[in-house]
Design an enzyme around this catalytic site. Structure first.
Site, PDB file in Angstrom:
ATOM      1  N   ARG A 176       0.866  -1.179   0.000  1.00 40.13           N
ATOM      2  CA  ARG A 176       0.000   0.000   0.000  1.00 40.13           C
ATOM      3  C   ARG A 176       0.901   1.226   0.000  1.00 40.13           C
ATOM      4  O   ARG A 176       2.037   1.172   0.469  1.00 40.13           O
ATOM      5  CB  ARG A 176      -0.894   0.019   1.243  1.00 40.13           C
ATOM      6  CG  ARG A 176      -1.811  -1.196   1.376  1.00 40.13           C
ATOM      7  CD  ARG A 176      -2.592  -1.123   2.680  1.00 40.13           C
ATOM      8  NE  ARG A 176      -3.517  -2.242   2.818  1.00 40.13           N
ATOM      9  CZ  ARG A 176      -3.231  -3.398   3.417  1.00 40.13           C
ATOM     10  NH1 ARG A 176      -2.011  -3.575   3.944  1.00 40.13           N
ATOM     11  NH2 ARG A 176      -4.122  -4.359   3.503  1.00 40.13           N
ATOM     12  N   HIS A 229      -4.056  -9.310   3.556  1.00 40.35           N
ATOM     13  CA  HIS A 229      -5.500  -9.291   3.786  1.00 40.35           C
ATOM     14  C   HIS A 229      -5.847 -10.114   5.021  1.00 40.35           C
ATOM     15  O   HIS A 229      -5.316 -11.212   5.224  1.00 40.35           O
ATOM     16  CB  HIS A 229      -6.243  -9.878   2.582  1.00 40.35           C
ATOM     17  CG  HIS A 229      -6.291  -8.962   1.409  1.00 40.35           C
ATOM     18  ND1 HIS A 229      -6.559  -9.390   0.128  1.00 40.35           N
ATOM     19  CD2 HIS A 229      -6.107  -7.612   1.316  1.00 40.35           C
ATOM     20  CE1 HIS A 229      -6.538  -8.356  -0.700  1.00 40.35           C
ATOM     21  NE2 HIS A 229      -6.275  -7.274   0.005  1.00 40.35           N
ATOM     22  N   ARG A 248      -0.987  -1.710  -6.894  1.00 37.09           N
ATOM     23  CA  ARG A 248      -1.119  -2.831  -5.954  1.00 37.09           C
ATOM     24  C   ARG A 248      -2.129  -3.847  -6.489  1.00 37.09           C
ATOM     25  O   ARG A 248      -1.908  -5.056  -6.415  1.00 37.09           O
ATOM     26  CB  ARG A 248      -1.541  -2.300  -4.583  1.00 37.09           C
ATOM     27  CG  ARG A 248      -1.852  -3.371  -3.546  1.00 37.09           C
ATOM     28  CD  ARG A 248      -2.083  -2.699  -2.194  1.00 37.09           C
ATOM     29  NE  ARG A 248      -2.978  -3.441  -1.322  1.00 37.09           N
ATOM     30  CZ  ARG A 248      -2.590  -4.385  -0.476  1.00 37.09           C
ATOM     31  NH1 ARG A 248      -1.317  -4.735  -0.400  1.00 37.09           N
ATOM     32  NH2 ARG A 248      -3.461  -4.987   0.313  1.00 37.09           N
ATOM     33  N   HIS A 306      -2.686   3.201  -6.164  1.00 37.11           N
ATOM     34  CA  HIS A 306      -3.284   2.005  -5.564  1.00 37.11           C
ATOM     35  C   HIS A 306      -3.602   0.954  -6.623  1.00 37.11           C
ATOM     36  O   HIS A 306      -3.621  -0.251  -6.329  1.00 37.11           O
ATOM     37  CB  HIS A 306      -4.543   2.366  -4.781  1.00 37.11           C
ATOM     38  CG  HIS A 306      -4.992   1.300  -3.843  1.00 37.11           C
ATOM     39  ND1 HIS A 306      -4.218   0.865  -2.776  1.00 37.11           N
ATOM     40  CD2 HIS A 306      -6.131   0.542  -3.808  1.00 37.11           C
ATOM     41  CE1 HIS A 306      -4.865  -0.100  -2.121  1.00 37.11           C
ATOM     42  NE2 HIS A 306      -6.019  -0.305  -2.729  1.00 37.11           N
TER      43      HIS A 306
END
Length: 298
Positions: free
Chosen positions: A151, A268, A245, A242
């Site tokens: 991130r 995650h 990613r 983003h």
């Protein structure tokens, strides 16, 4: 106790106890401030007594100001957390937030860019930069996003003492959760090149990536540099930092990576967050089929 005291305690809880990102702390703090101001609340007992009906009325007022479904859902989540926190502070036995269902949100699929465009963005931000070291900096950041799936906040949290980077790096992500990501030679070389040309003193505990005036680099500067690059390349507005990613995840899945490994690489908390990339990959394949198949083009 004043409204300021309540907000300060809420900010500290989010930042220190829950280890939320600065962006989340600001957004949840603003939501709480709007509730306190709108209902004229200044004590934990007052906030704890907010019912689902009063909360629904407050949110309806916000919706009348043009709040979108997604923003309304985030505001509801923030206020539920705030009211639950207030009930704990007030000594209530039950600290559950009011039961109130948020608006339905249609989840869109992440929009990855192609491998060539991902690398092209990194090269173009370097070419368009106002100074050589700034170009090296922006290229290094984008390669961390695409090459390691970080991130943007994670990439910008690197310290000068982390350089030189090894083949693996431990990243601290959301909620303080740590994961180990492999770093490709091209990523490590880009970071080393930036560190070599950066004009600012890089003390071990200081931020590695610096802004033009020497302070820690902010996300906005990276987003602006990426916007200039995508405009020069003719890419859509969805080609954001983003999105790199997302591209990292989509391209790995397309190359045969399994979901569990991808979940670990992305950090995650649940596999469900990772499974969306199976839909992205299928959608990408369908777009390729439609653009390339002779029957589709005829």
């Amino acid at each position: 106790m004043t409204k300021h005291d309540l907000l300060e305690a809420w900010h500290n809880h989010l930042a220190l106890a829950q280890r939320r990102s600065p962006h989340t702390v600001r957004a949840y703090g603003k939501a709480a401030e709007r509730l306190l101001t709108g209902m004229k609340l200044s004590r934990w007992d007052d906030v704890a007594d907010v019912t689902a009906t009063r909360l629904r009325t407050h949110l309806a007022s916000r919706r009348s100001d043009g709040l979108s479904n997604a923003s309304a859902a985030r505001e509801l989540s923030a206020l539920k957390g705030f009211i639950g926190f207030a009930r704990a502070q007030a000594g209530h036995e039950k600290t559950d937030a009011p039961r109130l269902r948020g608006p339905r949100i249609k989840k869109g699929l992440p929009r990855p860019v192609t491998p060539d465009d991902a690398l092209g963005l990194a090269d173009t931000v370097e070419e368009l930069a106002a100074a050589e070291w700034i170009g090296a900096r922006d290229r290094a950041v984008l390669l961390l996003l695409y090459g390691a799936g970080m991130r943007i906040a994670e990439a910008l949290s690197l310290k000068s003492g982390d350089v030189p980077l090894g083949e693996r790096f431990t990243v601290t992500g959301k909620g303080g959760k740590q994961r180990v990501v492999p770093l490709l030679p091209v990523v490590r070389e880009a970071v080393a090149q930036y560190a070599a040309v950066c004009p600012w003193t890089l003390s071990a505990d200081d931020a590695l990536f610096r802004g033009a005036k020497g302070g820690p680099l902010g996300q906005g500067a990276v987003q602006k540099a990426t916007a200039r690059a995508r405009k020069a390349m003719g890419l859509p507005d969805t080609a954001t930092p983003h999105a790199l990613r997302h591209s990292f995840a989509t391209h790995l899945l397309g190359a045969g990576a399994d979901l569990r490994s991808l979940q670990e690489l992305l950090g995650h908390a649940s596999l469900g967050s990772t499974q969306i990339y199976t839909k992205v990959d299928a959608a990408t394949l369908l777009d390729t089929y439609r653009s390339a198949h002779p029957r589709e083009r005829s």
